[in-house]
Design an enzyme around this catalytic site. Structure first.
Site, short mmCIF file in Angstrom:
data_model
loop_
_atom_site.label_atom_id
_atom_site.label_comp_id
_atom_site.label_asym_id
_atom_site.label_seq_id
_atom_site.Cartn_x
_atom_site.Cartn_y
_atom_site.Cartn_z
N LYS A 156 0.54 -1.37 -0.09
CA LYS A 156 0.02 0.15 0.25
C LYS A 156 0.67 0.92 0.02
CE LYS A 156 -4.86 1.53 2.49
NZ LYS A 156 -4.91 1.57 1.07
N1 PMP Z 1 -7.62 -2.26 -3.41
C1 PMP Z 1 -7.34 -1.30 -3.40
C2 PMP Z 1 -6.78 -0.37 -4.09
C3 PMP Z 1 -7.48 0.08 -2.07
O1 PMP Z 1 -6.93 1.53 -1.53
C4 PMP Z 1 -7.88 -0.39 -1.01
C5 PMP Z 1 -7.82 0.44 0.26
N2 PMP Z 1 -6.95 0.35 1.42
C6 PMP Z 1 -8.34 -2.05 -1.56
C7 PMP Z 1 -8.40 -2.46 -2.15
C8 PMP Z 1 -8.83 -2.94 -0.01
O2 PMP Z 1 -8.44 -2.57 1.31
P1 PMP Z 1 -9.11 -3.51 2.52
O3 PMP Z 1 -10.14 -3.34 2.96
O4 PMP Z 1 -7.76 -3.91 3.91
O5 PMP Z 1 -8.83 -1.87 2.61
#
Ligand code: PMP
Length: 308
Positions: A156
Site C-alpha cells: 500500500k
Molecule cells: N484495493 C485498493 C487499491 C485499496 O486502496 C484498498 C483500500 N485499502 C482496497 C483494495 C481494500 O483494502 P482493505 O479492505 O484492506 O481496506
C-alpha cells in the site's frame, strides 16, 4: 475540501502525541517529492456494547510493516505499540467511529538511495459507518492498474494512488459514482480504493492476487462466506462476464461492502435485496460492530448457520 482536524486534534508522531496544527514535516522529504511512502486505512467502530474497537488492527499494522519492507523503508515499530498508540489517539480526540490513517514516510532525501531512517504518523478523524443502501453506478476506467512488473502492487504505497485518483476523477467527471480498473491484460482488477466481487447463481467470484491490493475486507468476505456457506472462487475474468453477473459489490475498509447498480450503464440482473451479496453486506455490518448475527439469515444451503 473536507476538514480532517481542528486546533484541538491530536496525532501520534514518532513516539509522541502532538497537536496536528503544530506538527511539522520536512518539505525535503523523499515521500513528498516522489510519492514514496506507505500507509494504512483502518476503521474503528463503536460496538453494540458501546466500546471502541479497531477492526482487524493486527492485520492492518502487519500490512503496513510489509508495505514498508517491500519499499525498503526502515521499519522500527511493533504492532502492539502502534495499536496502543492508535487507541490513545482515539481517546485523546474523543472519537469512536473513526477512520485511522498511519503513514510511514522518508526523511529529506532527493536521491534514490535507501534511507537509514523512516518516520511514522497516525492520524484519525470521525467517520460514521457507511454501508449505504444506494447502489453504485460504476464505469470501466480508461486507466489500467499499474503493471505489477513496474510496482510492488501488493504494497500500500502512496505513489500507486496517483493511478487511483486519475481513475476515480475520470469516472466522476463522466457522471458515475466510481471507476473499475482492469489489469494490463484487460482482466478486471479492482476499484481505485476497494476490491470487487461479482455474484452468479449464488456464488461469488473475485480476481486473484497479482494485480490487486489483497484487501483485509476482501479476506473478511472470504471468512463470512465460509461461515454462511457461500462458495467463492478466485479467478481472472473480463468485463463481458461481469456484465452478465447477477450482482457485484466493492469492499474495502472505507467502502465497507457496497453493492453496484450497474457497470457502464448495464444493470445487474438481480435486485440487491435478493442476492447473497446482500447477506454478506449484512454480516459484515454485524461483524464490525460486534452485533449478534441475525439468527434468521438464510443461506444458499437452506440451512441456518451462525456467524459467530
Ligand atoms: N484495493 C485498493 C487499491 C485499496 O486502496 C484498498 C483500500 N485499502 C482496497 C483494495 C481494500 O483494502 P482493505 O479492505 O484492506 O481496506
Amino acid at each position: 475540501m473536507a476538514s480532517y482536524y481542528n486546533d484541538a486534534t491530536v496525532i501520534f508522531l514518532n513516539g509522541s502525541f502532538v497537536k496536528a496544527a503544530d506538527a511539522k514535516m520536512d518539505f525535503y522529504s523523499q515521500s513528498f517529492h516522489y510519492g514514496y511512502s506507505v500507509f494504512e486505512g483502518i476503521r474503528a467502530y463503536k460496538t453494540e456494547k458501546g466500546e471502541t474497537k479497531i477492526f482487524k488492527p493486527v492485520e492492518h499494522y502487519e500490512r503496513l510493516k510489509n508495505s514498508a519492507l517491500a519499499m525498503n523503508l526502515p521499519y522500527t515499530w511493533n504492532t502492539d505499540e502502534l495499536i496502543a498508540a492508535t487507541y490513545e489517539v482515539l481517546k485523546r480526540n474523543n472519537i469512536q467511529d473513526a477512520y485511522i490513517r498511519p503513514v510511514v514516510y522518508a526523511p529529506a532525501n532527493m536521491s534514490f538511495v535507501v534511507n537509514t531512517e523512516a518516520f511514522i504518523v497516525i492520524e484519525a478523524w470521525e467517520m460514521a459507518p457507511f454501508l449505504g443502501d444506494k447502489l453504485l453506478r460504476v464505469m470501466t476506467s480508461s486507466f489500467q492498474r499499474p503493471n505489477p512488473k513496474g510496482f510492488k502492487i501488493e504494497a500500500k504505497a502512496a505513489g500507486h494512488y496517483v493511478n487511483s485518483i486519475l481513475a476515480s476523477q475520470e469516472a466522476k467527471a463522466k457522471g458515475f459514482d466510481e471507476a473499475l480498473l482492469t489489469d494490463m491484460n484487460d482482466n478486471i482488477a479492482e476499484g481505485p480504493g476497494a476490491n470487487m466481487f461479482f455474484e452468479k447463481d449464488g456464488k461469488l467470484v473475485t480476481p486473484p492476487p497479482g494485480n490487486i491490493l489483497p484487501g483485509i475486507t476482501r479476506a473478511t468476505v472470504f471468512e463470512i462466506c465460509k461461515k454462511l456457506g457461500i462458495a467463492v472462487e478466485e479467478r481472472l475474468f473480463k468485463a463481458d462476464e461481469l456484465k452478465n453477473a447477477d450482482a457485484a459489490f466493492y469492499c474495502g475498509t472505507a467502502a465497507e461492502v457496497i453493492g453496484w447498480e450497474s457497470l457502464d450503464n448495464v444493470k445487474f440482473k438481480k435486485s440487491w435485496n435478493e442476492t447473497v451479496s446482500k447477506k454478506v453486506q449484512t454480516a459484515y455490518k454485524n461483524l464490525i460492530i460486534e452485533k449478534e448475527p441475525d439468527a434468521t439469515i438464510k443461506h444458499s444451503s437452506g440451512k441456518e448457520k451462525s456467524l459467530a
